[in-house]
Design a protein around this motif. Sequence first.
Motif, short mmCIF file in Angstrom:
data_model
loop_
_atom_site.label_atom_id
_atom_site.label_comp_id
_atom_site.label_asym_id
_atom_site.label_seq_id
_atom_site.Cartn_x
_atom_site.Cartn_y
_atom_site.Cartn_z
N VAL A 187 0.20 10.92 6.11
CA VAL A 187 -0.90 10.53 6.98
C VAL A 187 -0.78 9.03 7.23
CG1 VAL A 187 -3.40 10.38 7.21
CG2 VAL A 187 -2.37 12.33 6.05
N SER A 188 -0.76 8.63 8.49
CA SER A 188 -0.68 7.21 8.83
C SER A 188 -1.99 6.52 8.46
CB SER A 188 -0.39 7.03 10.31
OG SER A 188 -1.51 7.39 11.07
N PRO A 189 -1.94 5.22 8.24
CA PRO A 189 -3.17 4.48 7.91
C PRO A 189 -4.27 4.67 8.96
CG PRO A 189 -1.27 3.11 7.45
CD PRO A 189 -0.75 4.35 8.15
N ALA A 190 -3.90 4.79 10.22
CA ALA A 190 -4.89 4.95 11.29
C ALA A 190 -5.62 6.29 11.22
CB ALA A 190 -4.21 4.80 12.65
N LEU A 191 -5.03 7.28 10.56
CA LEU A 191 -5.61 8.62 10.51
C LEU A 191 -6.21 8.98 9.15
CD1 LEU A 191 -2.91 10.54 12.55
CD2 LEU A 191 -5.18 9.83 13.31
N ARG A 192 -6.25 8.02 8.24
CA ARG A 192 -6.78 8.33 6.89
C ARG A 192 -8.23 8.77 6.92
NH1 ARG A 192 -3.81 3.41 3.85
NH2 ARG A 192 -1.75 4.39 3.75
N GLY A 193 -9.04 8.16 7.76
CA GLY A 193 -10.44 8.58 7.86
C GLY A 193 -10.58 10.00 8.35
N ALA A 194 -9.80 10.36 9.36
CA ALA A 194 -9.82 11.72 9.88
C ALA A 194 -9.31 12.71 8.83
CB ALA A 194 -8.98 11.82 11.16
N MET A 220 0.85 -1.18 0.00
CA MET A 220 0.00 0.00 0.00
C MET A 220 0.90 1.24 0.00
SD MET A 220 -3.27 0.79 2.35
CE MET A 220 -4.35 -0.20 1.35
N GLY A 221 0.44 2.30 -0.67
CA GLY A 221 1.24 3.49 -0.82
C GLY A 221 1.13 4.45 0.35
N VAL A 222 1.81 5.57 0.18
CA VAL A 222 1.82 6.61 1.20
C VAL A 222 0.70 7.59 0.92
CG1 VAL A 222 3.17 8.51 2.16
CG2 VAL A 222 4.30 6.39 1.51
N THR A 223 -0.05 7.95 1.94
CA THR A 223 -1.11 8.94 1.84
C THR A 223 -0.56 10.28 2.32
OG1 THR A 223 -2.81 7.28 2.23
CG2 THR A 223 -3.43 9.57 2.58
N THR A 224 -0.79 11.32 1.52
CA THR A 224 -0.28 12.65 1.84
C THR A 224 -1.42 13.66 1.83
OG1 THR A 224 1.80 12.09 0.74
CG2 THR A 224 1.40 14.41 1.16
N LEU A 225 -1.45 14.49 2.85
CA LEU A 225 -2.42 15.57 2.96
C LEU A 225 -1.73 16.85 2.50
CD1 LEU A 225 -5.30 16.14 3.99
CD2 LEU A 225 -4.30 16.61 6.21
N THR A 226 -2.36 17.58 1.59
CA THR A 226 -1.75 18.78 1.00
C THR A 226 -2.65 19.99 1.17
OG1 THR A 226 -0.69 17.38 -0.68
CG2 THR A 226 -0.79 19.73 -1.13
N VAL A 227 -2.04 21.14 1.47
CA VAL A 227 -2.77 22.41 1.59
C VAL A 227 -2.48 23.27 0.37
CG1 VAL A 227 -3.03 24.54 2.91
CG2 VAL A 227 -2.61 22.40 4.10
N ALA A 236 -9.44 23.84 0.50
CA ALA A 236 -7.99 24.04 0.36
C ALA A 236 -7.16 22.79 0.61
CB ALA A 236 -7.54 25.14 1.31
N LEU A 237 -7.81 21.70 1.02
CA LEU A 237 -7.08 20.47 1.32
C LEU A 237 -7.35 19.41 0.28
CD1 LEU A 237 -7.80 20.04 5.12
CD2 LEU A 237 -5.68 20.79 4.07
N SER A 238 -6.34 18.56 0.08
CA SER A 238 -6.52 17.40 -0.78
C SER A 238 -5.68 16.25 -0.24
CB SER A 238 -6.13 17.72 -2.23
OG SER A 238 -4.77 18.08 -2.30
N ILE A 239 -6.07 15.05 -0.64
CA ILE A 239 -5.33 13.85 -0.26
C ILE A 239 -4.79 13.22 -1.52
CG2 ILE A 239 -5.53 11.51 0.64
CD1 ILE A 239 -7.58 12.49 2.60
N ARG A 240 -3.55 12.79 -1.43
CA ARG A 240 -2.91 12.11 -2.56
C ARG A 240 -2.35 10.80 -2.05
NH1 ARG A 240 2.59 12.92 -4.19
NH2 ARG A 240 2.56 14.49 -2.57
N ARG A 241 -2.52 9.76 -2.81
CA ARG A 241 -1.93 8.46 -2.47
C ARG A 241 -0.96 8.06 -3.56
NH1 ARG A 241 -6.01 4.20 0.03
NH2 ARG A 241 -4.05 3.15 0.35
#
Length: 71
Positions: A45-52, A1-8, A64-69
């Motif tokens: 973003v850790s897997p445990a915090l992806r929902g949040a 599984m890849g890395v999830t990144t939160l971007t502003v 203004a936020l987006s998620i990228r995997r």
Amino acid sequence: MGVTTLTVDWRLCAGHGVCSAAVPEVIARDRWGYPDLGGSDEAPVSPALRGAARWAVASCPAAALSIRRSR
């Protein structure tokens, strides 16, 4: 599984602070209410915090936020 990144996207961010309330483990607030991602435009973003993190993106009044995997 890849890395999830939160971007502003700073062009859109208005400093409402909703994102830091949704996922404070990833996003702090600076003294003006803007998100603080440790001096960067993005944060992992850790897997445990992806929902949040998804909730933070959906709740942002300025969109203004987006998620990228990555793979």
